[in-house]
Scaffold this active site. Sequence first.
Site, short mmCIF file in Angstrom:
data_model
loop_
_atom_site.label_atom_id
_atom_site.label_comp_id
_atom_site.label_asym_id
_atom_site.label_seq_id
_atom_site.Cartn_x
_atom_site.Cartn_y
_atom_site.Cartn_z
N HIS A 142 64.24 -22.94 -6.77
CA HIS A 142 65.63 -23.36 -6.51
C HIS A 142 66.56 -22.96 -7.65
O HIS A 142 67.77 -22.88 -7.46
CB HIS A 142 65.72 -24.84 -6.12
CG HIS A 142 65.69 -25.83 -7.24
ND1 HIS A 142 64.55 -26.50 -7.61
CD2 HIS A 142 66.67 -26.28 -8.07
CE1 HIS A 142 64.83 -27.33 -8.62
NE2 HIS A 142 66.11 -27.20 -8.92
N ASP B 182 58.14 -24.61 -4.73
CA ASP B 182 59.33 -24.39 -5.57
C ASP B 182 58.95 -23.66 -6.87
O ASP B 182 58.88 -24.27 -7.94
CB ASP B 182 59.97 -25.76 -5.85
CG ASP B 182 61.37 -25.66 -6.43
OD1 ASP B 182 61.91 -24.54 -6.50
OD2 ASP B 182 61.91 -26.72 -6.81
N SER C 255 65.05 -28.75 -14.27
CA SER C 255 64.28 -28.03 -13.25
C SER C 255 63.67 -26.75 -13.77
O SER C 255 64.28 -26.03 -14.56
CB SER C 255 65.16 -27.67 -12.06
OG SER C 255 65.26 -28.77 -11.22
N1 ARG Z 1 66.60 -30.61 -9.18
C1 ARG Z 1 66.78 -30.93 -10.55
C2 ARG Z 1 67.24 -29.67 -11.30
O1 ARG Z 1 67.66 -28.74 -10.66
C3 ARG Z 1 65.56 -31.57 -11.14
C4 ARG Z 1 65.43 -32.95 -10.64
C5 ARG Z 1 64.24 -33.65 -11.15
N2 ARG Z 1 64.44 -35.04 -10.87
C6 ARG Z 1 63.63 -36.01 -11.22
N3 ARG Z 1 64.00 -37.23 -10.97
N4 ARG Z 1 62.48 -35.77 -11.81
O2 ARG Z 1 67.34 -29.65 -12.50
#
Ligand code: ARG
Length: 274
Positions: free
Chosen positions: A82, A135, A232
């Site tokens: 992503h 992912d 992420s």
């Molecule tokens: N989707 C988030 C990013 O793009 C990461 C989220 C992780 N969330 C969590 N509660 N561990 O950085």
Amino acid sequence: MRPTSPALVGALALTTAAAVLPLAASAPAAADGVIIGGQPVTVGDSPWVVAVASRGLFGDSRSGQYCGAVVVGRTKVVTAAHCMSREVLGMEGSSVPDLKVIAGRSDLGGDAGREIKVRKVAVNPDYDTATNAGDVAVLTLAQALPAGHVLPMAGKGSSAYEPGTEATVYGWGDTTGNSTYASRLHSANVRVLEDGVCEEAYPGTLDGRYEADSMVCAGRPGGGHDACQGDSGGPLVAHGRVIGLVSWGSGCGEAGRPGVYTRISSFADFVDEA
Ligand code: ARG
């Protein structure tokens, strides 16, 4: 769509990422520190943690960082699929002209270490944006890093995946659940949790669906220690190996809402061949 200012692009990207993996709807986590519930660390102690950056899209102030990644070969870096998506970047990762990996820089406000150009982007073709399964993406670097930067990946069946295993997650992301992006690298100590905990928390909602064969569930039963937006793609490390990549979750550090990580051992073939 050409955004008007880098700051806006950053804001836009993060809002969109949050829309895929909602953060806005939930209250900020009660965090006593950073990443969520973590502490500052240096890349000297963890040289395999690198930042994924584009100054053109995200601005200069934090070296353009917007995701994390981990070095698994001297020219091979693994991050989240992503992080290469149109939703986050406004274009495919392979089209970002100044996509870089930053190694050796604990503080994104400084200029330590080096910024290495990404020569090739390989996104897992099986990445499923509905569940978030698969992912993972592989970035090939234009210059090799020292061998000492490489962290091996855990294999299938590794004991590091056993529930209860102490693990550490690293990143430069949000330290409060309230868009407070860190300048310095942080880590948080979490534990590998039973798949059932995440199956119950994430049976299939707009956030995604937990799938034990391709994801790892980690956190603390009471919450408080977690990855968050901007982390992420960064590594979850146990037994001296990378076992997961920061992928998704509901909010950050909330009780009963663990972090969900890409189970790296399930994608060894894709990573090796990329
Ligand atoms: N989707 C988030 C990013 O793009 C990461 C989220 C992780 N969330 C969590 N509660 N561990 O950085």
